[in-house]
Design a protein around this motif. Sequence first.
Motif, PDB file in Angstrom:
ATOM      1  N   HIS A 190       0.839  -1.197   0.000  1.00 20.71           N
ATOM      2  CA  HIS A 190       0.000   0.000   0.000  1.00 20.71           C
ATOM      3  C   HIS A 190       0.875   1.248   0.000  1.00 20.71           C
ATOM      4  CE1 HIS A 190      -4.012  -1.885   0.779  1.00 20.71           C
ATOM      5  NE2 HIS A 190      -3.227  -2.882   1.169  1.00 20.71           N
ATOM      6  N   GLU A 191       0.229   2.387  -0.155  1.00 20.24           N
ATOM      7  CA  GLU A 191       0.956   3.653  -0.167  1.00 20.24           C
ATOM      8  C   GLU A 191       1.748   3.817   1.118  1.00 20.24           C
ATOM      9  OE1 GLU A 191      -1.620   6.920  -0.891  1.00 20.24           O
ATOM     10  OE2 GLU A 191      -2.309   6.185  -2.841  1.00 20.24           O
ATOM     11  N   GLY A 192       2.926   4.403   0.985  1.00 21.92           N
ATOM     12  CA  GLY A 192       3.792   4.578   2.136  1.00 21.92           C
ATOM     13  C   GLY A 192       4.671   3.382   2.404  1.00 21.92           C
ATOM     14  N   GLY A 193       4.651   2.380   1.508  1.00 19.17           N
ATOM     15  CA  GLY A 193       5.517   1.210   1.685  1.00 19.17           C
ATOM     16  C   GLY A 193       5.041   0.240   2.733  1.00 19.17           C
ATOM     17  N   ASP A 194       3.738   0.217   3.006  1.00 19.76           N
ATOM     18  CA  ASP A 194       3.191  -0.680   4.023  1.00 19.76           C
ATOM     19  C   ASP A 194       2.714  -1.961   3.351  1.00 19.76           C
ATOM     20  OD1 ASP A 194       2.025  -1.915   6.156  1.00 19.76           O
ATOM     21  OD2 ASP A 194       0.364  -0.504   6.366  1.00 19.76           O
ATOM     22  N   LEU A 195       3.435  -3.059   3.565  1.00 20.85           N
ATOM     23  CA  LEU A 195       3.021  -4.359   3.019  1.00 20.85           C
ATOM     24  C   LEU A 195       2.069  -5.013   4.015  1.00 20.85           C
ATOM     25  CD1 LEU A 195       3.444  -6.460   0.727  1.00 20.85           C
ATOM     26  CD2 LEU A 195       5.161  -7.521   2.215  1.00 20.85           C
ATOM     27  N   ARG A 196       0.884  -5.385   3.527  1.00 14.41           N
ATOM     28  CA  ARG A 196      -0.134  -5.963   4.398  1.00 14.41           C
ATOM     29  C   ARG A 196      -0.520  -7.355   3.912  1.00 14.41           C
ATOM     30  NH1 ARG A 196      -4.506  -1.017   4.364  1.00 14.41           N
ATOM     31  NH2 ARG A 196      -3.040   0.701   4.738  1.00 14.41           N
ATOM     32  N   LEU A 197      -0.951  -8.170   4.860  1.00 13.33           N
ATOM     33  CA  LEU A 197      -1.568  -9.443   4.535  1.00 13.33           C
ATOM     34  C   LEU A 197      -3.011  -9.136   4.148  1.00 13.33           C
ATOM     35  CD1 LEU A 197      -1.627 -12.520   4.416  1.00 13.33           C
ATOM     36  CD2 LEU A 197      -2.084 -12.540   6.875  1.00 13.33           C
ATOM     37  N   GLU A 198      -3.262  -9.073   2.851  1.00 14.28           N
ATOM     38  CA  GLU A 198      -4.562  -8.612   2.361  1.00 14.28           C
ATOM     39  C   GLU A 198      -5.630  -9.692   2.486  1.00 14.28           C
ATOM     40  OE1 GLU A 198      -6.169  -5.029   0.327  1.00 14.28           O
ATOM     41  OE2 GLU A 198      -4.572  -5.537   1.699  1.00 14.28           O
ATOM     42  N   ALA A 199      -5.242 -10.945   2.230  1.00 18.32           N
ATOM     43  CA  ALA A 199      -6.223 -12.029   2.277  1.00 18.32           C
ATOM     44  C   ALA A 199      -5.495 -13.352   2.456  1.00 18.32           C
ATOM     45  CB  ALA A 199      -7.051 -12.050   0.995  1.00 18.32           C
ATOM     46  N   GLN A 200      -6.201 -14.339   3.016  1.00 20.37           N
ATOM     47  CA  GLN A 200      -5.656 -15.687   3.154  1.00 20.37           C
ATOM     48  C   GLN A 200      -6.815 -16.666   3.270  1.00 20.37           C
ATOM     49  OE1 GLN A 200      -3.552 -16.535   6.848  1.00 20.37           O
ATOM     50  NE2 GLN A 200      -4.557 -14.844   7.899  1.00 20.37           N
ATOM     51  N   HIS A 201      -6.553 -17.905   2.876  1.00 19.01           N
ATOM     52  CA  HIS A 201      -7.588 -18.936   2.959  1.00 19.01           C
ATOM     53  C   HIS A 201      -6.905 -20.291   2.981  1.00 19.01           C
ATOM     54  CE1 HIS A 201     -11.576 -20.718   2.418  1.00 19.01           C
ATOM     55  NE2 HIS A 201     -10.989 -21.594   1.628  1.00 19.01           N
ATOM     56  N   GLY A 202      -7.432 -21.188   3.786  1.00 21.70           N
ATOM     57  CA  GLY A 202      -6.855 -22.522   3.786  1.00 21.70           C
ATOM     58  C   GLY A 202      -7.098 -23.284   5.069  1.00 21.70           C
ATOM     59  N   ALA A 203      -6.070 -24.000   5.502  1.00 24.63           N
ATOM     60  CA  ALA A 203      -6.185 -24.918   6.623  1.00 24.63           C
ATOM     61  C   ALA A 203      -6.671 -24.207   7.886  1.00 24.63           C
ATOM     62  CB  ALA A 203      -4.834 -25.581   6.884  1.00 24.63           C
ATOM     63  N   ALA A 204      -7.581 -24.859   8.587  1.00 21.80           N
ATOM     64  CA  ALA A 204      -8.093 -24.298   9.840  1.00 21.80           C
ATOM     65  C   ALA A 204      -6.958 -24.163  10.853  1.00 21.80           C
ATOM     66  CB  ALA A 204      -9.192 -25.206  10.392  1.00 21.80           C
ATOM     67  N   GLY A 205      -6.930 -23.034  11.523  1.00 22.84           N
ATOM     68  CA  GLY A 205      -5.907 -22.802  12.542  1.00 22.84           C
ATOM     69  C   GLY A 205      -4.598 -22.290  11.987  1.00 22.84           C
ATOM     70  N   HIS A 257       5.896 -26.107  10.491  1.00 25.10           N
ATOM     71  CA  HIS A 257       5.852 -27.565  10.607  1.00 25.10           C
ATOM     72  C   HIS A 257       4.687 -28.003  11.493  1.00 25.10           C
ATOM     73  CE1 HIS A 257       9.203 -29.006   8.317  1.00 25.10           C
ATOM     74  NE2 HIS A 257      10.099 -28.272   8.962  1.00 25.10           N
ATOM     75  N   ALA A 258       4.446 -27.263  12.573  1.00 23.25           N
ATOM     76  CA  ALA A 258       3.376 -27.631  13.502  1.00 23.25           C
ATOM     77  C   ALA A 258       2.002 -27.572  12.849  1.00 23.25           C
ATOM     78  CB  ALA A 258       3.406 -26.693  14.719  1.00 23.25           C
ATOM     79  N   ARG A 259       1.893 -26.839  11.751  1.00 25.05           N
ATOM     80  CA  ARG A 259       0.616 -26.723  11.034  1.00 25.05           C
ATOM     81  C   ARG A 259       0.619 -27.519   9.735  1.00 25.05           C
ATOM     82  NH1 ARG A 259       1.848 -22.664  14.148  1.00 25.05           N
ATOM     83  NH2 ARG A 259       0.246 -21.455  15.237  1.00 25.05           N
ATOM     84  N   GLY A 260       1.578 -28.414   9.615  1.00 23.69           N
ATOM     85  CA  GLY A 260       1.594 -29.327   8.476  1.00 23.69           C
ATOM     86  C   GLY A 260       2.229 -28.793   7.217  1.00 23.69           C
ATOM     87  N   VAL A 261       2.906 -27.655   7.307  1.00 20.69           N
ATOM     88  CA  VAL A 261       3.514 -27.042   6.123  1.00 20.69           C
ATOM     89  C   VAL A 261       4.927 -27.592   5.934  1.00 20.69           C
ATOM     90  CG1 VAL A 261       4.226 -24.877   5.045  1.00 20.69           C
ATOM     91  CG2 VAL A 261       2.145 -24.948   6.441  1.00 20.69           C
ATOM     92  N   GLN A 262       5.246 -27.991   4.712  1.00 20.34           N
ATOM     93  CA  GLN A 262       6.576 -28.511   4.406  1.00 20.34           C
ATOM     94  C   GLN A 262       7.305 -27.669   3.349  1.00 20.34           C
ATOM     95  OE1 GLN A 262       7.853 -31.050   6.125  1.00 20.34           O
ATOM     96  NE2 GLN A 262       5.932 -31.204   7.288  1.00 20.34           N
ATOM     97  N   MET A 263       6.571 -26.892   2.577  1.00 16.94           N
ATOM     98  CA  MET A 263       7.192 -26.110   1.510  1.00 16.94           C
ATOM     99  C   MET A 263       6.390 -24.818   1.315  1.00 16.94           C
ATOM    100  SD  MET A 263       8.115 -27.257  -2.426  1.00 16.94           S
ATOM    101  CE  MET A 263       6.429 -27.432  -2.983  1.00 16.94           C
ATOM    102  N   VAL A 264       7.108 -23.712   1.006  1.00 19.06           N
ATOM    103  CA  VAL A 264       6.463 -22.420   0.820  1.00 19.06           C
ATOM    104  C   VAL A 264       6.993 -21.784  -0.463  1.00 19.06           C
ATOM    105  CG1 VAL A 264       5.953 -20.156   1.809  1.00 19.06           C
ATOM    106  CG2 VAL A 264       6.310 -22.124   3.323  1.00 19.06           C
ATOM    107  N   LEU A 265       6.078 -21.282  -1.286  1.00 17.00           N
ATOM    108  CA  LEU A 265       6.436 -20.581  -2.517  1.00 17.00           C
ATOM    109  C   LEU A 265       5.896 -19.158  -2.461  1.00 17.00           C
ATOM    110  CD1 LEU A 265       7.426 -20.519  -5.527  1.00 17.00           C
ATOM    111  CD2 LEU A 265       5.113 -21.275  -6.143  1.00 17.00           C
ATOM    112  N   GLY A 266       6.744 -18.185  -2.761  1.00 13.99           N
ATOM    113  CA  GLY A 266       6.314 -16.793  -2.869  1.00 13.99           C
ATOM    114  C   GLY A 266       6.551 -16.304  -4.285  1.00 13.99           C
ATOM    115  N   VAL A 267       5.527 -15.710  -4.899  1.00 13.70           N
ATOM    116  CA  VAL A 267       5.620 -15.206  -6.276  1.00 13.70           C
ATOM    117  C   VAL A 267       5.264 -13.727  -6.269  1.00 13.70           C
ATOM    118  CG1 VAL A 267       4.875 -15.513  -8.658  1.00 13.70           C
ATOM    119  CG2 VAL A 267       4.868 -17.468  -7.089  1.00 13.70           C
ATOM    120  N   PRO A 268       6.145 -12.847  -6.757  1.00 16.03           N
ATOM    121  CA  PRO A 268       5.833 -11.416  -6.738  1.00 16.03           C
ATOM    122  C   PRO A 268       4.684 -11.079  -7.674  1.00 16.03           C
ATOM    123  CG  PRO A 268       7.839 -11.812  -7.987  1.00 16.03           C
ATOM    124  CD  PRO A 268       7.466 -13.124  -7.356  1.00 16.03           C
ATOM    125  N   ILE A 269       3.837 -10.162  -7.245  1.00 15.44           N
ATOM    126  CA  ILE A 269       2.786  -9.609  -8.100  1.00 15.44           C
ATOM    127  C   ILE A 269       3.380  -8.393  -8.789  1.00 15.44           C
ATOM    128  CG2 ILE A 269       0.491  -8.575  -8.168  1.00 15.44           C
ATOM    129  CD1 ILE A 269      -0.157 -10.114  -5.612  1.00 15.44           C
TER     130      ILE A 269
END
Length: 489
Positions: A190-205, A257-269
């Motif tokens: 966002h303006e001012g260089g503020d990176l926000r978590l805009e949305a997320q969806h997936g595993a409970a917890g 790991h505690a939430r079952g995640v083994q791999m993470v991919l980040g792709v720039p918009i």
Amino acid sequence: MSPHHGAPAPASCLFVNPAAPRRAGFQRDCGALFAQLRVADGAESASELLAQQPADLLVLDLERFEIGIDLAALGQLVAQRAGAPVLVLCPFTNARWLPALMAHGPLDYAIGPFGPGELQPQVAARLAQGFTGAPAPGPVEVELASLLAVRSEAQQALAEADDSIRFGERLCVALQGWPGVLHAAMFQLHEGGDLRLEAQHGAAGLDLAAILGRAERLLQSPLRHAFPGLLAAASGEPALLDALDKAGEPELAQALHARGVQMVLGVPIPASGPGAPRGSLCLLFGHARPFSRAELGAFADLAQLAAFGLRMAEMMRESEELLGRVTQLATLDALTGVANRRHGEYLLEQEIKRARRYRLPLALIAFDIDRFRNINDAYGHPVGDVALRTVADTVRALLRSSDALVRSGGEEFQVIAPHTSAIDGLKLAEKLRAAIEQAEIPGCDHLTVSLGVAQLGELENGDSLAVRVNAALARAKRAGRNCVELAMQ
């Protein structure tokens, strides 16, 4: 992608990296795996060595290479292999290398960095199992069908592109349909260089805001160099973490790991033009696995679609702001910032309808500045403009939120006062008269106003109410100015 199982282990290897310590390290760690191991400091020397004597395995260590400078030459090396085994060692901070090199030919890859003793088992496993070959028809058809389904649902998310948060939520739902994805998220700059978590969806917890310690100002997060979603948004480069401990943040790895995640991919918009990315898409997988060129290309396409959706949301917001500005220009007096005459007539008609419906009193106060022409003649029009603004500001400070101040002419104003009887209107008018008389007017002496007050009659319309209140104002002028008169019924 299907490996060549049972293929003989390569007897010779050529390792390519520009840094002498990394070449020496590979020789030390992996030299025993090959009958012959040669090293080269770049694509040109590697090509010369291959021309002299072919190698069963080519290992490209991308650390210290620059994609903008070295891609063409390294891609040519991959192309020259014509399907012979190629292993690419790619830093997790810049996965853009992978689809770029895959465009030149088939290859296998391993994600770095590699700690002491970690690279040798990776190479040994591939020597034992075989290297990536041509894709089998069945799995590719299934893979493409999955990609098309996710892409189709992601395109439907554009229907929500009038709002970036709703669009992001819809897009994350679509991305969770990718095989193996536990959780999907979209970060936006966002303006001012503020990176926000805009949305997320997936595993409970699984809440990324809790894992990252915040949902806003994420470019200031201590994890911005370790978590692929933040890293991609900050650097503009894809980031692929296929083993969570490679990021060097044990607490982050443990939380994922505690939430079952083994791999993470980040792709720039990507941004619309030069400059920082708009944010990033982040996919969290339940198991680590290699990606094909088609999948990596699809990730880039989805990031481009996200950029389009965010631009649509931005344009919608800009349009609404422009419409608000146009509406403001059409309804407000440019000098004083109060309602103009045309909008004042509309407001009066609305309040008359409301007063009729609920049987409530409504008062109209009309006033103008006494001998305003003398102020303009003596001090000039700029001072006259200051006087008008000062009068408007003084009156607004005394009105209720339900009252409306209107500039009905040059130095003429009206106050529309709902829920106000004639008596209360007289009291308000007197309060306004006294405040204006005491107000400091920069550039000239104090000024006064004359006022007329009228209460809406039972069968009266806006025109007749205005006639009566203006008649009362005229009587106030004849009575010597700087006074209040009540309109006759």
